[in-house]
Design a protein around this motif. Structure first.
Motif, PDB file in Angstrom:
ATOM      1  N   THR A 154      -4.719 -21.430  -6.697  1.00 31.10           N
ATOM      2  CA  THR A 154      -5.795 -20.848  -5.915  1.00 31.10           C
ATOM      3  C   THR A 154      -5.375 -19.439  -5.516  1.00 31.10           C
ATOM      4  OG1 THR A 154      -4.918 -21.769  -3.844  1.00 31.10           O
ATOM      5  CG2 THR A 154      -6.550 -23.067  -5.022  1.00 31.10           C
ATOM      6  N   VAL A 155      -6.320 -18.522  -5.544  1.00 30.54           N
ATOM      7  CA  VAL A 155      -6.020 -17.113  -5.303  1.00 30.54           C
ATOM      8  C   VAL A 155      -6.949 -16.576  -4.221  1.00 30.54           C
ATOM      9  CG1 VAL A 155      -5.825 -14.823  -6.346  1.00 30.54           C
ATOM     10  CG2 VAL A 155      -5.355 -16.862  -7.722  1.00 30.54           C
ATOM     11  N   GLN A 156      -6.369 -15.894  -3.238  1.00 32.19           N
ATOM     12  CA  GLN A 156      -7.135 -15.211  -2.203  1.00 32.19           C
ATOM     13  C   GLN A 156      -6.670 -13.760  -2.131  1.00 32.19           C
ATOM     14  OE1 GLN A 156      -5.939 -18.089   0.968  1.00 32.19           O
ATOM     15  NE2 GLN A 156      -8.092 -17.994   1.545  1.00 32.19           N
ATOM     16  N   LYS A 157      -7.621 -12.855  -2.130  1.00 30.04           N
ATOM     17  CA  LYS A 157      -7.248 -11.464  -1.942  1.00 30.04           C
ATOM     18  C   LYS A 157      -6.797 -11.255  -0.499  1.00 30.04           C
ATOM     19  CE  LYS A 157      -8.893  -6.713  -2.416  1.00 30.04           C
ATOM     20  NZ  LYS A 157     -10.004  -5.826  -2.822  1.00 30.04           N
ATOM     21  N   ILE A 158      -5.686 -10.554  -0.327  1.00 32.24           N
ATOM     22  CA  ILE A 158      -5.180 -10.271   1.014  1.00 32.24           C
ATOM     23  C   ILE A 158      -5.746  -8.952   1.516  1.00 32.24           C
ATOM     24  CG2 ILE A 158      -3.134  -9.890   2.441  1.00 32.24           C
ATOM     25  CD1 ILE A 158      -1.531 -11.530   0.424  1.00 32.24           C
ATOM     26  N   THR A 159      -5.454  -7.874   0.802  1.00 29.75           N
ATOM     27  CA  THR A 159      -5.917  -6.559   1.228  1.00 29.75           C
ATOM     28  C   THR A 159      -5.666  -5.531   0.132  1.00 29.75           C
ATOM     29  OG1 THR A 159      -5.742  -4.902   3.007  1.00 29.75           O
ATOM     30  CG2 THR A 159      -3.687  -5.887   2.246  1.00 29.75           C
ATOM     31  N   ASP A 160      -6.385  -4.426   0.197  1.00 26.00           N
ATOM     32  CA  ASP A 160      -6.057  -3.260  -0.621  1.00 26.00           C
ATOM     33  C   ASP A 160      -4.959  -2.466   0.084  1.00 26.00           C
ATOM     34  OD1 ASP A 160      -8.037  -3.794  -2.524  1.00 26.00           O
ATOM     35  OD2 ASP A 160      -9.539  -2.622  -1.429  1.00 26.00           O
ATOM     36  N   TYR A 161      -4.207  -1.685  -0.693  1.00 22.74           N
ATOM     37  CA  TYR A 161      -3.238  -0.766  -0.102  1.00 22.74           C
ATOM     38  C   TYR A 161      -3.223   0.509  -0.928  1.00 22.74           C
ATOM     39  CZ  TYR A 161      -0.047  -2.607  -3.739  1.00 22.74           C
ATOM     40  OH  TYR A 161       0.517  -2.986  -4.927  1.00 22.74           O
ATOM     41  N   GLN A 162      -2.707   1.563  -0.330  1.00 19.16           N
ATOM     42  CA  GLN A 162      -2.752   2.892  -0.937  1.00 19.16           C
ATOM     43  C   GLN A 162      -1.362   3.365  -1.338  1.00 19.16           C
ATOM     44  OE1 GLN A 162      -5.933   4.033  -1.269  1.00 19.16           O
ATOM     45  NE2 GLN A 162      -6.481   2.114  -0.217  1.00 19.16           N
ATOM     46  N   LEU A 163      -1.328   4.185  -2.381  1.00 18.57           N
ATOM     47  CA  LEU A 163      -0.092   4.826  -2.828  1.00 18.57           C
ATOM     48  C   LEU A 163      -0.377   6.300  -3.077  1.00 18.57           C
ATOM     49  CD1 LEU A 163      -0.440   1.950  -4.744  1.00 18.57           C
ATOM     50  CD2 LEU A 163       2.023   2.345  -4.794  1.00 18.57           C
ATOM     51  N   HIS A 164       0.605   7.147  -2.781  1.00 18.42           N
ATOM     52  CA  HIS A 164       0.459   8.586  -2.993  1.00 18.42           C
ATOM     53  C   HIS A 164       1.771   9.173  -3.502  1.00 18.42           C
ATOM     54  CE1 HIS A 164      -3.046   7.981  -0.325  1.00 18.42           C
ATOM     55  NE2 HIS A 164      -3.541   9.053  -0.928  1.00 18.42           N
ATOM     56  N   LEU A 165       1.669  10.372  -3.998  1.00 24.45           N
ATOM     57  CA  LEU A 165       2.857  11.124  -4.376  1.00 24.45           C
ATOM     58  C   LEU A 165       3.601  11.498  -3.097  1.00 24.45           C
ATOM     59  CD1 LEU A 165       3.926  12.194  -7.140  1.00 24.45           C
ATOM     60  CD2 LEU A 165       2.869  14.391  -6.543  1.00 24.45           C
ATOM     61  N   ALA A 166       4.941  11.440  -3.127  1.00 23.35           N
ATOM     62  CA  ALA A 166       5.726  11.749  -1.936  1.00 23.35           C
ATOM     63  C   ALA A 166       7.037  12.418  -2.326  1.00 23.35           C
ATOM     64  CB  ALA A 166       5.996  10.481  -1.135  1.00 23.35           C
ATOM     65  N   MET A 167       7.588  13.172  -1.387  1.00 27.85           N
ATOM     66  CA  MET A 167       8.858  13.862  -1.586  1.00 27.85           C
ATOM     67  C   MET A 167       9.439  14.199  -0.221  1.00 27.85           C
ATOM     68  SD  MET A 167       7.248  17.537  -2.793  1.00 27.85           S
ATOM     69  CE  MET A 167       8.825  18.347  -2.953  1.00 27.85           C
ATOM     70  N   ARG A 168      10.656  14.707  -0.204  1.00 27.12           N
ATOM     71  CA  ARG A 168      11.288  15.097   1.054  1.00 27.12           C
ATOM     72  C   ARG A 168      10.478  16.221   1.710  1.00 27.12           C
ATOM     73  NH1 ARG A 168      16.514  13.724   2.524  1.00 27.12           N
ATOM     74  NH2 ARG A 168      16.489  15.609   3.808  1.00 27.12           N
ATOM     75  N   SER A 169      10.408  16.177   3.019  1.00 25.18           N
ATOM     76  CA  SER A 169       9.642  17.187   3.741  1.00 25.18           C
ATOM     77  C   SER A 169      10.282  18.565   3.694  1.00 25.18           C
ATOM     78  CB  SER A 169       9.460  16.757   5.204  1.00 25.18           C
ATOM     79  OG  SER A 169      10.730  16.561   5.818  1.00 25.18           O
ATOM     80  N   ASP A 170      11.601  18.625   3.422  1.00 25.91           N
ATOM     81  CA  ASP A 170      12.279  19.931   3.371  1.00 25.91           C
ATOM     82  C   ASP A 170      12.421  20.460   1.945  1.00 25.91           C
ATOM     83  OD1 ASP A 170      14.124  18.124   2.442  1.00 25.91           O
ATOM     84  OD2 ASP A 170      15.699  18.611   3.895  1.00 25.91           O
ATOM     85  N   ALA A 171      11.789  19.792   0.976  1.00 28.74           N
ATOM     86  CA  ALA A 171      11.838  20.263  -0.417  1.00 28.74           C
ATOM     87  C   ALA A 171      10.825  21.382  -0.623  1.00 28.74           C
ATOM     88  CB  ALA A 171      11.559  19.113  -1.373  1.00 28.74           C
ATOM     89  N   THR A 172      11.005  22.139  -1.694  1.00 31.86           N
ATOM     90  CA  THR A 172      10.055  23.199  -2.036  1.00 31.86           C
ATOM     91  C   THR A 172       8.672  22.592  -2.237  1.00 31.86           C
ATOM     92  OG1 THR A 172      11.806  24.440  -3.135  1.00 31.86           O
ATOM     93  CG2 THR A 172       9.539  25.053  -3.654  1.00 31.86           C
ATOM     94  N   PRO A 173       7.671  23.082  -1.526  1.00 34.29           N
ATOM     95  CA  PRO A 173       6.342  22.461  -1.577  1.00 34.29           C
ATOM     96  C   PRO A 173       5.728  22.479  -2.973  1.00 34.29           C
ATOM     97  CG  PRO A 173       6.507  24.009   0.253  1.00 34.29           C
ATOM     98  CD  PRO A 173       7.724  24.226  -0.600  1.00 34.29           C
TER      99      PRO A 173
END
Length: 300
Positions: A154-173
């Motif tokens: 039996t299968v129940q959907k739990i939730t959607d989730y999001q993914l994005h590109l990420a990097m260190r905040s101090d890296a060259t933008p």
């Protein structure tokens, strides 16, 4: 079969298709299991397994025995479930199989909250870089990123989730995806992507990955060292030096599903736990994603 303990040993070996794989489940050593199976077959006067270096394959009798034993297991579980009655709290052991993103960043706090309300409950989290095999009873229930297409489940959907590109905040933008050229791209080991939904980098026009792992937790650590990659939004609050970048250019949506044995749907204890688990994951994903959005790097 003489008693339930014999049945329990037989089922574990049948599901694991070998002594070594069944040993951790039963907390017994393989040699002891081998003697138990041999004794059972002597008492029955027939072989239940065909033994080979590749493992233990069931005979025709073994297949029939497995089916009957599994049915008995379900009935015994229902009796135990009814014996628990209307207690306020859940008890016993429940094992959840999950991909390591959910296992690392969601389940610890969700399960801790459930256990706080049910102090006699033992929860085990099985984190695997593959689909958990419920047919072999590797777990009582599993979280997946794709709904299974086959099996008595039996299968129940739990939730959607999001993914994005990420990097260190101090890296060259990054100003655009074209700026990815020359950067160290982090992602999955290509030939170990066990579900098409995990092929995140197909959304980015890159030649390949320079730093790879079959674990999203390891990938996040690689990004913390100076890489760029696709990260679950709900994981970003655990790495404050890593920020979401180019959210308008790269935005992926995936889903979690809760998968259970069809035969377990009448077990009140597991159903109550599954309900609490789904609600807890939904709330935790929403909370962590809100936090991630607040720290996203604004467009350059």
């Amino acid at each position: 079969m003489e008693n339930w303990d014999d049945m329990r040993v037989f089922l574990a070996v049948a599901r694991a298709e070998g002594l070594s794989a069944a040993a951790p489940v039963l907390k017994m050593d393989p040699s002891t299991l081998g003697r138990r199976i041999a004794r059972l077959e002597r008492n029955l006067g027939a072989a239940l397994f065909v033994k080979s270096p590749q493992g233990y394959a069931l005979t025709d009798l073994g297949e029939r025995m497995k089916e009957r034993a599994a049915e008995a297991e379900v009935h015994l579980a229902r009796i135990a479930d009814e014996g628990q009655g209307e207690r306020a709290g859940l008890t016993g052991q429940i094992r959840i199989g999950a991909p390591d993103g959910a296992a690392n960043y969601l389940l610890p706090q969700v399960c801790a909250a459930i256990q706080e309300r049910n102090p006699d409950l033992e929860v085990q989290i099985l984190a695997l870089p593959r689909v958990v095999n419920l047919s072999r009873r590797e777990a009582d229930m599993a979280i997946t990123v794709s709904p299974p297409a086959a099996g008595r489940l039996t299968v129940q959907k739990i939730t959607d989730y999001q993914l994005h590109l990420a990097m260190r905040s101090d890296a060259t933008p990054l100003q655009s995806l074209a700026d990815l050229k020359g950067r160290r791209i982090v992602g999955y080991i290509p030939d170990m992507i066990f579900d098409k939904e995990l092929d995140y980098l197909s959304a980015i026009d890159v030649a390949g990955v320079q730093m790879a792992s079959n674990s999203v937790a390891v990938q996040l650590q690689m990004i913390r060292q100076a890489g760029v990659g696709i990260v679950h939004d709900f994981a970003l609050p655990f790495a404050p030096e890593v920020q979401m970048v180019l959210p308008d250019a790269v935005a992926l949506t995936r889903s979690f599903y809760l998968v259970r044995h069809t035969s377990d749907r009448r077990l009140d204890r597991l159903t109550r736990f599954a309900h609490a688990l789904r609600a807890g994951i939904q709330d935790e994903v929403a909370r962590l994603e809100r936090t991630a959005r607040l720290t996203a790097r604004p467009p350059v």
